[in-house]
Design a protein around this motif. Sequence first.
Motif: not given
Length: 127
Positions: A2-6
């Motif tokens: 999720a942090p990578m997508y964000a």
Amino acid sequence: MAPMYANAYMHIFEREHILHPYRERIIQYVRFIDDILILWKGSIAEAEQFVKNVNCLPSPVKITANISDTMVQYLDLEILIKDNKIEYQLYSKPTDRNTILHFESAHPEHSKKSLPYTQFLRVFRNN
């Protein structure tokens, strides 16, 4: 993941909707995943209008802004302007419960042993 997508989404969003159209007003732009600090050249009313404009975009990104000419919080810092100098101090959110991990917990041993070290590093780094 999720942090990578964000991070990827915010990179595209900031380039198209913040950095390019407002580059003449932005003195400094700092982002950590989805937390943004902007040093703005202009009035507080112009900064508020900027936030309103960005929040009106057809995007899931909505900015919650703390606009001030003397003090803001960013991540775990409180940044202040005193006597035309930038100062900072540690900041804890009002919802921070300062919870402690019990050493008898089922967490891996290396995780429990690293907590004091990493917390001291954080204090050193921010002071």
